[in-house]
Design an enzyme around this catalytic site. Structure first.
Site, PDB file in Angstrom:
ATOM      1  N   HIS A   1       8.526  -0.050  12.466  1.00  0.00           N
ATOM      2  CA  HIS A   1       7.379  -0.794  11.948  1.00  0.00           C
ATOM      3  C   HIS A   1       7.694  -2.287  12.028  1.00  0.00           C
ATOM      4  CE1 HIS A   1       3.658  -1.184   9.890  1.00  0.00           C
ATOM      5  NE2 HIS A   1       4.119  -1.407   8.689  1.00  0.00           N
TER       6      HIS A   1
ATOM      7  N   ASP B   1       0.817  -1.219   0.000  1.00  0.00           N
ATOM      8  CA  ASP B   1       0.000   0.000   0.000  1.00  0.00           C
ATOM      9  C   ASP B   1       0.854   1.273   0.000  1.00  0.00           C
ATOM     10  OD1 ASP B   1       0.685  -0.893   2.615  1.00  0.00           O
ATOM     11  OD2 ASP B   1      -0.859   0.371   3.520  1.00  0.00           O
ATOM     12  N   HIS B   2       2.168   1.098   0.011  1.00  0.00           N
ATOM     13  CA  HIS B   2       3.059   2.261  -0.005  1.00  0.00           C
ATOM     14  C   HIS B   2       3.896   2.382  -1.289  1.00  0.00           C
ATOM     15  CE1 HIS B   2       2.486   3.497   4.263  1.00  0.00           C
ATOM     16  NE2 HIS B   2       1.953   2.290   4.273  1.00  0.00           N
TER      17      HIS B   2
END
Lengths: 306, 306
Positions: B140, B67-68
């Site tokens: 993360h 999604d990045h």
């Protein structure tokens, strides 16, 4: 009756515009969703549609230009985040195995469900539950195929007067005969379905061209189709461009649709240059009046013929 | 005065929803567009924004979850179709070279302009024209970095009364001194800019967290920032989920923003579970009132402080 609906998820060509996303067409048949091409942003188009991407069982890719397949990795990753367990099948021309492997190895992603790729070629017939997908070579500037979804033949029309005349009691036995099953009456007579049914009737047929110049193979495949979804990237004044890049004009698609005797033609892969779809639609309708340029997310119901 | 605008292209996390696309933030500074993350569909968000993707000079990726970054190949391909010739630079943590190579080899695509990848790590400073991008390690569940855009110091305030008192004639010489250039007066006196300028003033600072738990390094980097763009995937009642998946709650981001003394906090990477952004915004505002959840395509002007 089996429902068969087309949802045009992306009807633009080359790159997305505000109004049209890049190539993707979903066909919903019963509880199954089939996806034809999967351009970038397809998963978001699903979100805006009445369909769920979790119902996709098979993805058919026509060729390997980015606007036709770059939505695959995001879609597969999102399915995973939504706990998909069912396998998914991806079909495409030669190279699909490599491409699928590449798309499954981008960043930190390991699918926990099976993603199975299948290389297809002209003449292949993929036998599915109640229908087949036939593969037809298209004519683009890279190897490309078109797909034809053809439902299995339906039993012929039930001849009720004849059945009554033969002394078959109205009720569940009628229904079994209609579905093609032989029955035995109380008096011992065996009744074969063909004794009370007309000739088997054709199922529905939808042909999806992908990117292509107008070509004979697709015209033949589209013979008497209920729906032909054909690219019409340009209007006729850009016929030279169409030829140069391996595309069709709307009018060329309309000629093909008319020759094939299809019921309706839907034109997709519309070039970003066209803000007003009527330019494309009018170009096609000069030849074939049942020509339409769908909007993104437009739904078309394909009904069984009487 | 140099314009500095943020356009939130995608403010959602994990997968796109009808309202929020996945991660992408554009910063326009003069004629240059910097892109921070590039989730699937970013090129289409550009189409809906006042920006042109042709102006992108640099793309900064925070980490390698789809999604990045899955919007990169389509964006690069579309630039090519629009005749891009300028090189483009892609920055990211270790692995960006491999990823860039992979993204450039999907399907039939060969870029005709230069795509240059740059591996970055904690502490790196990328020197640009009038500003730097500092790289900060984030925290993360996969290797991730945050970025801090910091403009070069501006000359101090011009002391007009003092300049007049020194006998400097009003006009073009004022302007040269204001820009930091020494001048010589007709009487032979040399005037150094620092004689009429106050202390150099800080430029603007924007910090972009990417996906991360609340962490000290980002807090330190964000000290006195004009804008902190921090992920706030969940509200506080999902703090356990946030911790488990390496994310922050809105309130954790707000605490960090308050401690860092930033002017404004913008929360992004909103989980698809939140239809109503007020849940996230309210969670943050309990701690830090200048907290905002931007809509997709919202533009924020970052003004120079007086």
């Amino acid at each position: 009756m089996t429902q068969l609906n087309i949802i045009f998820l992306g009807t633009g060509g080359s790159w997305p515009t505000v109004k049209r996303n890049v190539a993707s067409i979903a066909i919903k048949r019963d509880s199954e969703v089939l996806l034809f091409d999967c351009g970038e942003g397809t998963q978001r188009q699903f979100q805006k549609s009445p369909l769920s991407y979790m119902q996709i069982t098979k993805i058919f890719i026509t060729h390997f230009h980015g606007d036709h397949f770059l939505g695959i990795p995001g879609l597969l990753q999102t399915m995973q985040l939504n706990d998909r367990e069912d396998p998914i099948h991806i079909y495409g021309p030669r190279g699909i195995d490599t491409l699928t492997t590449q798309l499954l190895h981008l960043g930190y992603f390991k699918p926990s469900y099976h993603v199975i790729s299948h290389e297809v070629a002209d003449g292949d017939v993929i036998d599915c539950n109640g229908y087949v997908i036939k593969v037809v070579r298209a004519n683009h500037n890279v190897p490309a195929v078109a797909y034809s979804l053809e439902e299995n033949k339906r039993p012929g029309r039930f001849n009720k007067p004849k059945a009554l005349e033969m002394g078959i009691p109205e009720g569940p036995l009628f229904s079994r005969l209609q579905k093609g099953t032989a029955i035995t009456l109380d008096d011992g007579r065996e009744i074969m379905p063909e004794m009370v049914l007309g000739k088997p009737r054709a199922g529905r047929k939808i042909v999806i061209s992908g990117d292509t110049t107008p070509c004979e193979k697709i015209r033949d495949a589209a013979k008497n189709a209920d729906i032909l979804i054909h690219e019409g990237t340009f209007a006729s004044d850009f016929e030279d461009n169409a030829r140069e890049y391996g595309h069709s004009t709307a009018q060329q698609a309309a000629i093909l649709a008319k020759e094939a005797g299809v019921d309706r033609l839907f034109l997709t892969h519309i070039s970003p240059r066209y803000i007003d779809k009527r330019i494309i639609e009018d170009d096609a309708r000069k030849i074939f009046s049942a020509s339409y340029v769908p909007k993104d997310l437009q739904q078309v119901v394909v009904r069984l013929k009487k």
